[in-house]
Design an enzyme around this catalytic site. Structure first.
Site, PDB file in Angstrom:
ATOM      1  N   HIS A 111       0.790  -1.232   0.000  1.00  0.00           N
ATOM      2  CA  HIS A 111       0.000   0.000   0.000  1.00  0.00           C
ATOM      3  C   HIS A 111       0.822   1.283   0.000  1.00  0.00           C
ATOM      4  O   HIS A 111       0.313   2.342  -0.377  1.00  0.00           O
ATOM      5  CB  HIS A 111      -0.920   0.000   1.226  1.00  0.00           C
ATOM      6  CG  HIS A 111      -2.175   0.789   1.031  1.00  0.00           C
ATOM      7  ND1 HIS A 111      -2.279   1.853   0.160  1.00  0.00           N
ATOM      8  CD2 HIS A 111      -3.399   0.679   1.600  1.00  0.00           C
ATOM      9  CE1 HIS A 111      -3.501   2.350   0.200  1.00  0.00           C
ATOM     10  NE2 HIS A 111      -4.194   1.662   1.062  1.00  0.00           N
TER      11      HIS A 111
ATOM     12  N   TYR B  40     -14.462   5.705   9.026  1.00  0.00           N
ATOM     13  CA  TYR B  40     -13.495   6.184   8.036  1.00  0.00           C
ATOM     14  C   TYR B  40     -13.985   5.800   6.644  1.00  0.00           C
ATOM     15  O   TYR B  40     -14.267   4.647   6.375  1.00  0.00           O
ATOM     16  CB  TYR B  40     -12.139   5.529   8.305  1.00  0.00           C
ATOM     17  CG  TYR B  40     -10.988   5.931   7.409  1.00  0.00           C
ATOM     18  CD1 TYR B  40      -9.950   6.701   7.902  1.00  0.00           C
ATOM     19  CD2 TYR B  40     -10.916   5.518   6.087  1.00  0.00           C
ATOM     20  CE1 TYR B  40      -8.867   7.053   7.103  1.00  0.00           C
ATOM     21  CE2 TYR B  40      -9.855   5.866   5.271  1.00  0.00           C
ATOM     22  CZ  TYR B  40      -8.830   6.629   5.779  1.00  0.00           C
ATOM     23  OH  TYR B  40      -7.774   6.990   4.983  1.00  0.00           O
TER      24      TYR B  40
END
Length: 788
Positions: free
Chosen positions: A471, A587
């Site tokens: 990531h 989130y």
């Protein structure tokens, strides 16, 4: 070995009468073709670099300006207002140059300067135009006259054929929000999560911060925003990703799946051959910057910086922090199969291997019956465990000898390919098939993916594919862009023979894949085993469920004039409350790629408006009209927050950077410490699809992907990824942990997902009524939100 195969092309024998030199014509031809290809590539890169460097102008426009200036010499009209004469008088070595030559040179120099001035003028004009974001806040389907004029100007200045990086210098910088605005929005976001006493305490902390440390920290942050191209991205990469010492498997890496319903061939080697070849085509266009930049509304450009590190990239472990190593022009691939590592060359004679040639190479690996060397089988578990043991082992055991050579081969490879042994994919007859497929892509056996590579391509025996992505170097839309190109190229351009093999003749003269050689000591094997056991515990604790919702999708939601994303986020809030009985900090990832080097921002989806809607859904006394009104208000609020996040007015990245500055300055801020320690118990993200529109899913409805997913961010929370596929399908990827009593429901053993899915279905079914199906007004009639 490939090196040995090339070496036999040159043979010489020393004789009494001289040296007998023999040259292989095949090798000489390959050397010649490789050289031609290399110079051709450099020429194309140079040409595209020039085109990008002068964008939005073109090299031909320079010639036009020069001709115009030269013409003025003969018409005796001086458009330079005397500047050409001034240049002519100040030319060096003017005594050695004739008067006419000096006049021509002066005109060319002035024309070049004028041309460069107009280039910068156009760039800064375009940057100013791209700083306008009012169009985002306008109602869908309605565009004001000012926005139409703005859009026309952007189109006019954008040129006709921009290359991938053409807009980079014209993209605006990410603005630093005002501290007062950020604090106000933060307090608004936590109001529904705190009781009165907790909220008053948070208000006091925020007020103290605003009156004491905020101004100083903000000044440093503004200074950084002037100096750096993006005040967030470098710190985000370093402190959120690279400085984390916990395993990146599950905690950071994510995955993307293959087509849901279509498997072009069931031959593993053939599918891998086509997909790898398509990736090489994509990489070639990427290296030459020939991909078209992604543009919102077909006009507003997105930043392309993250795409630079897609290939030839590895995360290198360190004791305190990792680094991202990006190389150029790597010509080999590393393949893992049954505990062995193989090196496969991707080029021959200056060209990529053809799909049929790649299939042949992969089939050779599948047919290889050799055994793994001691410690080789679970070697990749080092990349799955904690970072510090891996960093120390890398220094101690892999910095010299055969181990260093082999590790360098892995870390310098274009990417990593795993030929898996167990079939995976979606099977309607097996309810848990997506769950098993997701876990295979996310962590596999914990030692059969190289989690440090930018991505690991995974090939299954039944022809299915998938990718596991590290990531730190980029976000999901970047790899999704490549994956869409690859799948479309695989199925609609390359294709397969009737027997399922790659098309084209098989070149059996290629050198066989080379086994990587290792000398892994018993001590090193113990470290590998410790990393494996640590990773195994983490993987076994993760529960996953993939769910396909096909009763309705984006089509119906849009007919009701509601944002599909806002709709799903409100559904998740209702599901979370019914599952846990409380609301939590939520989130949702939003992109900021309209700014240079932009990555992501957070949308805090649990708003006061969302809470009011959920409570109304749970209140038997609430009328359907009241629920509908609250839903519309909550959806509009969510959309506005999403727009603010996209346009640089989000909350969390600003607070994060203020916190980093405070740490550099040694300033203790109770407010920032409290903010940054709050857990995200519900972490959500929408997977992008149809970024390239290479496949018409209306014409080919079976060629849809399942999206991807990630592990839970909090040990006692959920990770939810979803993809809105076409008009009538929404796919969910839901993760949690078995070890958390908050997400395990004895009523639904042994999985954690069933209660959450049941809650989602309740909400979806509650609006799936004839009144909604036929709605043409906003969200339908007042009977839309009946509680079951």
């Amino acid at each position: 070995m490939a090196e040995a195969h090339q070496a036999v092309g040159f043979q010489f024998t020393v004789r009494p009468d001289g040296v007998d030199l023999k040259l292989s014509q095949e090798v000489i031809k390959n050397i010649y073709l490789s050289g031609v290809t290399a110079w051709k590539k450099k020429a194309i890169q140079f040409k595209n670099g020039v085109l990008t460097g002068v964008y939005p102008a073109s090299p031909s426009s320079w010639l036009i300006v020069v001709i115009a200036m030269m013409s003025s010499l003969y018409t005796r009209i001086d458009p330079s207002l005397g500047m050409i004469d001034a240049i002519k008088e100040n030319l060096p070595y003017k005594r050695c140059i004739s008067l006419q030559t000096r006049a021509v040179l002066s005109a060319i120099l002035f024309a070049t300067g004028l041309w460069l001035f107009f280039i910068y003028l156009l760039r800064y004009t375009l940057k100013a135009l791209l700083s306008y974001h009012g169009w985002i806040f306008e109602s869908h389907g309605k565009m004001s006259a000012s926005t139409k004029l703005w859009l026309s100007l952007v189109k006019m200045l954008s040129g006709r054929r921009p290359l991938l990086y053409s807009f980079q210098t014209a993209l605006p910088r990410l603005p630093v929000p005002r501290v007062d605005d950020t604090i106000q929005r933060y307090l608004e976001s936590v109001r529904p999560l705190l009781d009165s006493e907790q909220y008053n305490q948070m208000e006091m902390l925020a007020s103290d911060f605003k009156e004491t440390e905020a101004a100083q920290l903000q000044r440093y942050l503004i200074l950084k925003s002037w100096w750096a191209t993006n005040y967030v991205s470098d710190w985000w990469e370093e402190y959120i990703y690279l400085r984390s010492r916990s395993p990146i498997m599950v905690n950071s890496n994510f995955y993307i799946m293959d087509f849901l319903y279509v498997t072009p061939t069931h031959r593993q080697a053939a599918r891998a051959g086509n997909v790898v070849h398509a990736m090489l085509q994509y990489r070639r266009k990427l290296e030459r910057a020939e991909h078209a930049p992604l543009r919102a509304l077909g006009t507003v450009p997105m930043c392309s910086t993250q795409m630079e590190r897609m290939f030839n990239t590895t995360r290198i472990p360190g004791i305190e922090t990792d680094i991202v190593q990006h190389l150029t022009d790597r010509k080999h691939l590393i393949v893992y199969h049954k505990g062995r590592f193989f090196k496969v060359w991707l080029y021959t004679g200056g060209r990529h291997l053809l799909p049929s040639e790649l299939e042949n190479q992969f089939q050779r690996i599948l047919n290889d019956t050799s055994e793994p060397q001691p410690g080789e089988q679970r070697l990749a578990a080092l990349t799955a465990g904690d970072r510090v043991p891996w960093a120390r082992a890398r220094i101690k055991y892999f910095s010299h000898g055969l181990n260093k050579v082999s590790l360098d081969a892995i870390e310098s490879a274009a990417f990593f390919l795993t030929l898996d042994e167990e079939p995976q994919g979606y099977d309607p007859a097996k309810p848990d098939s997506l769950d098993v497929y997701a876990k295979s892509l996310l962590h596999g056996k914990c030692y059969d993916r190289w989690f440090d590579k930018s991505f690991t391509l995974i090939s299954y025996p039944n022809g299915k594919m998938g990718i596991n992505i590290e990531h730190s170097w980029a976000d999901a839309p970047i790899i999704g862009h490549m994956w869409e190109y690859v799948l479309a190229t695989d199925c609609f351009h390359l294709g397969y023979s009737e027997e399922g093999h790659c098309k084209g003749d098989v070149n059996r003269g290629l050198p066989s894949p080379t086994r990587l050689q290792w000398q892994i000591s018993a001590e090193c094997q113990d470290v590998i085993e410790m990393s494996y056991l640590s990773a195994r515990r983490l993987a076994d604790d993760v529960d996953f469920h993939g769910y396909l919702f096909s009763e309705f999708g984006k089509g119906l939601i849009k007919k009701c004039r509601t944002s599909p994303d806002a709709f799903i986020q409100l559904a998740l809030q209702l599901a979370q409350f019914r599952d846990q009985g409380v609301f939590c900090l939520t989130y949702e990832s939003s992109m900021t790629r309209m700014f240079r080097d932009g990555r992501t921002e957070t949308v805090r989806s649990c708003t006061s408006e969302a809470v009011a809607f959920v409570r109304a859904m749970e209140d038997p006394g609430a009328t359907k009209a009241q629920r509908l009104a609250l839903f519309l208000r909550a959806a509009e609020k969510h959309q506005n927050m999403y727009r603010l996040a996209m346009t640089g007015s989000g909350i969390d990245r600003h607070l994060f950077c203020l916190y980093i500055v405070s740490k550099y300055l040694g300033v203790e801020s109770p407010f920032l410490k409290k903010v940054l320690s709050e857990p995200w118990k519900l972490s959500t993200s929408q997977t992008p699809q149809q970024q390239l529109n290479l496949v018409d899913i209306n014409k080919f409805p079976k060629y849809v992907g399942a999206g991807g997913g990630f592990g839970p961010v909090a040990d006692d929370g959920y990770g939810v990824s979803y993809i809105i596929v076409g008009e009538n399908l929404i796919t969910f990827h839901i993760s949690s942990k078995f070890s958390s009593p908050d997400t395990v429901r004895p009523l639904y053993p042994p999985s954690t997902w069933r209660h959450l899915i049941a809650s989602l279905l309740v909400f979806f079914h509650s609006i799936s009524s004839p009144s909604v199906s036929n709605c043409r007004t906003p969200v339908g009639s007042a009977s839309t939100f009946g509680k079951p």
